[in-house]
Design a protein around this motif. Structure first.
Motif, PDB file in Angstrom:
ATOM      1  N   PHE A   1       0.874  -1.177   0.000  1.00 23.64           N
ATOM      2  CA  PHE A   1       0.000   0.000   0.000  1.00 23.64           C
ATOM      3  C   PHE A   1       0.908   1.222   0.000  1.00 23.64           C
ATOM      4  O   PHE A   1       1.598   1.496   0.987  1.00 23.64           O
ATOM      5  N   ASP A   2       0.926   1.945  -1.106  1.00 21.15           N
ATOM      6  CA  ASP A   2       1.752   3.145  -1.219  1.00 21.15           C
ATOM      7  C   ASP A   2       0.867   4.373  -1.044  1.00 21.15           C
ATOM      8  O   ASP A   2       0.210   4.826  -1.977  1.00 21.15           O
ATOM      9  N   ASP A   3       0.833   4.897   0.175  1.00 27.17           N
ATOM     10  CA  ASP A   3       0.018   6.081   0.469  1.00 27.17           C
ATOM     11  C   ASP A   3       0.888   7.302   0.696  1.00 27.17           C
ATOM     12  O   ASP A   3       0.527   8.227   1.444  1.00 27.17           O
ATOM     13  N   LEU A   4       2.055   7.338   0.051  1.00 29.06           N
ATOM     14  CA  LEU A   4       3.002   8.421   0.294  1.00 29.06           C
ATOM     15  C   LEU A   4       2.483   9.771  -0.175  1.00 29.06           C
ATOM     16  O   LEU A   4       3.007  10.808   0.246  1.00 29.06           O
ATOM     17  N   ASP A   5       1.476   9.781  -1.034  1.00 33.00           N
ATOM     18  CA  ASP A   5       0.885  11.050  -1.461  1.00 33.00           C
ATOM     19  C   ASP A   5      -0.075  11.604  -0.417  1.00 33.00           C
ATOM     20  O   ASP A   5      -0.641  12.675  -0.591  1.00 33.00           O
ATOM     21  N   GLY A   6      -0.273  10.865   0.680  1.00 29.56           N
ATOM     22  CA  GLY A   6      -1.117  11.362   1.767  1.00 29.56           C
ATOM     23  C   GLY A   6      -2.415  10.589   1.892  1.00 29.56           C
ATOM     24  O   GLY A   6      -2.929  10.039   0.921  1.00 29.56           O
ATOM     25  N   MET A   7      -2.949  10.569   3.110  1.00 29.06           N
ATOM     26  CA  MET A   7      -4.241   9.949   3.370  1.00 29.06           C
ATOM     27  C   MET A   7      -4.788  10.540   4.668  1.00 29.06           C
ATOM     28  O   MET A   7      -4.022  10.989   5.530  1.00 29.06           O
ATOM     29  N   PRO A   8      -6.118  10.590   4.821  1.00 30.74           N
ATOM     30  CA  PRO A   8      -6.690  11.148   6.055  1.00 30.74           C
ATOM     31  C   PRO A   8      -6.429  10.247   7.251  1.00 30.74           C
ATOM     32  O   PRO A   8      -6.208   9.045   7.098  1.00 30.74           O
ATOM     33  N   ALA A   9      -6.458  10.846   8.422  1.00 31.30           N
ATOM     34  CA  ALA A   9      -6.267  10.068   9.647  1.00 31.30           C
ATOM     35  C   ALA A   9      -7.426   9.100   9.821  1.00 31.30           C
ATOM     36  O   ALA A   9      -8.555   9.380   9.421  1.00 31.30           O
ATOM     37  N   PRO A  10      -7.175   7.929  10.401  1.00 22.04           N
ATOM     38  CA  PRO A  10      -8.263   6.959  10.606  1.00 22.04           C
ATOM     39  C   PRO A  10      -9.288   7.488  11.597  1.00 22.04           C
ATOM     40  O   PRO A  10      -8.968   8.309  12.476  1.00 22.04           O
ATOM     41  N   LEU A  11     -10.530   7.038  11.444  1.00 20.84           N
ATOM     42  CA  LEU A  11     -11.613   7.437  12.340  1.00 20.84           C
ATOM     43  C   LEU A  11     -11.620   6.491  13.534  1.00 20.84           C
ATOM     44  O   LEU A  11     -12.039   5.336  13.418  1.00 20.84           O
ATOM     45  N   LEU A  12     -11.157   6.993  14.667  1.00 20.24           N
ATOM     46  CA  LEU A  12     -10.974   6.150  15.841  1.00 20.24           C
ATOM     47  C   LEU A  12     -11.380   6.914  17.104  1.00 20.24           C
ATOM     48  O   LEU A  12     -11.400   8.152  17.110  1.00 20.24           O
ATOM     49  N   PRO A  13     -11.672   6.199  18.193  1.00 23.63           N
ATOM     50  CA  PRO A  13     -11.877   6.873  19.476  1.00 23.63           C
ATOM     51  C   PRO A  13     -10.622   7.654  19.864  1.00 23.63           C
ATOM     52  O   PRO A  13      -9.500   7.271  19.518  1.00 23.63           O
ATOM     53  N   ASP A  14     -10.806   8.737  20.597  1.00 22.40           N
ATOM     54  CA  ASP A  14      -9.698   9.635  20.919  1.00 22.40           C
ATOM     55  C   ASP A  14      -8.533   8.913  21.599  1.00 22.40           C
ATOM     56  O   ASP A  14      -7.367   9.112  21.235  1.00 22.40           O
ATOM     57  N   LEU A  15      -8.825   8.083  22.598  1.00 23.94           N
ATOM     58  CA  LEU A  15      -7.757   7.432  23.349  1.00 23.94           C
ATOM     59  C   LEU A  15      -6.927   6.500  22.468  1.00 23.94           C
ATOM     60  O   LEU A  15      -5.692   6.445  22.578  1.00 23.94           O
ATOM     61  N   LEU A  16      -7.598   5.764  21.589  1.00 21.11           N
ATOM     62  CA  LEU A  16      -6.884   4.859  20.684  1.00 21.11           C
ATOM     63  C   LEU A  16      -6.024   5.648  19.710  1.00 21.11           C
ATOM     64  O   LEU A  16      -4.869   5.289  19.434  1.00 21.11           O
ATOM     65  N   PHE A  17      -6.566   6.732  19.182  1.00 20.04           N
ATOM     66  CA  PHE A  17      -5.817   7.536  18.219  1.00 20.04           C
ATOM     67  C   PHE A  17      -4.583   8.161  18.877  1.00 20.04           C
ATOM     68  O   PHE A  17      -3.515   8.244  18.265  1.00 20.04           O
ATOM     69  N   VAL A  18      -4.715   8.570  20.131  1.00 21.77           N
ATOM     70  CA  VAL A  18      -3.567   9.125  20.856  1.00 21.77           C
ATOM     71  C   VAL A  18      -2.465   8.071  20.988  1.00 21.77           C
ATOM     72  O   VAL A  18      -1.271   8.368  20.826  1.00 21.77           O
ATOM     73  N   ARG A  19      -2.849   6.828  21.277  1.00 23.11           N
ATOM     74  CA  ARG A  19      -1.856   5.755  21.390  1.00 23.11           C
ATOM     75  C   ARG A  19      -1.136   5.529  20.059  1.00 23.11           C
ATOM     76  O   ARG A  19       0.076   5.303  20.020  1.00 23.11           O
ATOM     77  N   ILE A  20      -1.893   5.587  18.966  1.00 28.80           N
ATOM     78  CA  ILE A  20      -1.290   5.392  17.650  1.00 28.80           C
ATOM     79  C   ILE A  20      -0.366   6.560  17.307  1.00 28.80           C
ATOM     80  O   ILE A  20       0.725   6.367  16.758  1.00 28.80           O
ATOM     81  N   GLN A  21      -0.780   7.779  17.651  1.00 23.77           N
ATOM     82  CA  GLN A  21       0.088   8.931  17.425  1.00 23.77           C
ATOM     83  C   GLN A  21       1.383   8.809  18.228  1.00 23.77           C
ATOM     84  O   GLN A  21       2.463   9.189  17.743  1.00 23.77           O
TER      85      GLN A  21
END
Length: 388
Positions: free
Chosen positions: A94-114
């Motif tokens: 999967f070549d998404d180097l041109d950019g992609m939106p952030a995944p739609l996730l609960p805030d706490l999970l997204f913070v962990r991924i960040q």
């Protein structure tokens, strides 16, 4: 004349290029060069041409003595490991180097991924304190909740493509070759400091106490455990599963982090509805709450399919967006659980499009409950009395 923003953008690209080059990530340098050639081909054709020449030269040098002197070969993407018999690639990219939106996730999970991404981006800073970044993580949750999209976004943030182990090819009909295929994938990923995803890992890492599996597959689990243990912190190893109960317990201890993906809640669903409506958001703006209620209990992938079907229907049938939303809500009402049907009934009542009596018939929610939360019906009358 160039604007400040354009200059800043070029400087940012050059800094990324220098960072990758200083890390010796030859393949990542070439991937970024290819991206920049496409990016600047129209606005800065001379720059794009120079970058293209550099890209071609780097491909030539990658096979020459210079690579040997550095002591490490950085294989081209075209030399991905393949199954010896079928010659099919063992890795999907999967070549998404041109950019992609952030995944739609609960805030706490997204913070962990960040946080996981930041650890990788500041690996040198951690190393100065004798700290290693997270090397591996397993993503756990039902289908369609954003596990693969999150893995793609992580790779995108790190400026890398996502490599996915292709189980259909790796699982050779000749069981002895499955282990060889697996080792070839891991070796190639380590050499390239890759972001590697082992999707549906439960298919190849089942409990060794499972009596239905033959000895060869149990040995394969042991091989996977060894590979995960030996994974270097220069790359990132991800795994995903819909069936955590099937996975050998020993594997859980090998992963540095476990990320739990639950079924999306109302806030995530509302954000998903808005995103998937895309260019039609303005036309449906007043109906987002009703749409959100009608997709309760769905996975994000199912929400996307439903919203896309709604948009197609509205365009092709030239139908009123409000009526299309109401039709979709009514059609899906029987599939909702009781709390979701109640919320749907309340939103339908608030829309003022149907009488409370009609909503009760469609959803099974009593008029008293609807009135309690949505107020009096703007549409008067309960319909004809029985026997009249």
């Amino acid at each position: 004349m160039e604007t400040i923003d354009e200059i800043n953008e070029i400087e940012k690209d050059l800094v990324n290029l220098a960072r990758l080059s200083s890390q010796g990530a030859d393949e990542d340098v070439r991937l970024l060069l290819a991206k920049l050639v496409r990016k600047y081909r129209v606005a800065r054709p001379e720059l794009a041409s120079q970058l293209d020449l550099t890209l071609k030269a780097s491909r030539t040098r990658s096979n020459g003595p210079a690579v040997l002197r550095r002591g490490m070969s950085m294989p081209e993407p075209s030399t991905m490991p393949v199954d010896a018999d079928s010659r099919q690639s063992l890795i999907r990219v999967f070549d998404d180097l041109d950019g992609m939106p952030a995944p739609l996730l609960p805030d706490l999970l997204f913070v962990r991924i960040q946080s996981l991404v930041r650890e990788r981006q500041e690996r040198d800073r951690l190393a100065a304190h004798g700290i290693k970044p997270t090397r591996s993580a397993i993503l756990v949750g039902p289908p369609g909740v954003g596990k693969t999209l999150s893995a793609r976004w992580i790779a995108n943030q790190l400026g890398k493509p996502l490599w996915v182990l292709d189980l259909t090819t790796v699982m050779s009909s000749l069981l002895g070759k499955t282990g060889s295929n697996l080792r070839a994938v891991f070796d190639h990923a380590k050499q390239n400091q890759a972001v590697l995803l082992l999707d549906e890992i439960d298919a190849i890492a089942k409990r060794r106490s499972d009596e239905s599996d033959v000895g060869e597959l149990k040995r394969l689990v042991t091989a996977i455990l060894q590979e995960v243990d030996a994974w270097p912190d220069s790359g990132l190893l991800l795994a995903a599963t819909n069936h955590p109960e099937l996975i050998d317990p020993a594997l859980w201890r090998r992963f540095d982090a476990v990320l739990m993906f639950d079924a999306p809640q109302a806030a995530v669903l509302a954000a998903a509805v808005r995103r998937f409506l895309g260019a039609d958001l303005n036309a449906f703006e007043g109906w987002v709450d009703l749409l959100t209620s009608s997709v309760q209990g769905m996975s994000l992938s199912d929400v996307e399919r439903s919203i896309n079907a709604l948009r197609r229907h509205t365009v092709l049938e030239n139908s009123d967006p409000a009526q299309a939303v109401i039709d979709m809500a009514i059609k899906g009402a029987p599939n909702l659980d009781k709390p979701s049907r109640q919320q749907l009934a309340i939103e339908l009542a608030r829309s003022g499009s149907l009488s409370h009596n009609k909503i009760m018939t469609l959803t099974g929610v009593s008029r008293d409950t609807i009135r309690k939360y949505a107020g009096p019906s703007p549409i008067k009358g309960r319909g004809p009395k029985k026997g009249v």
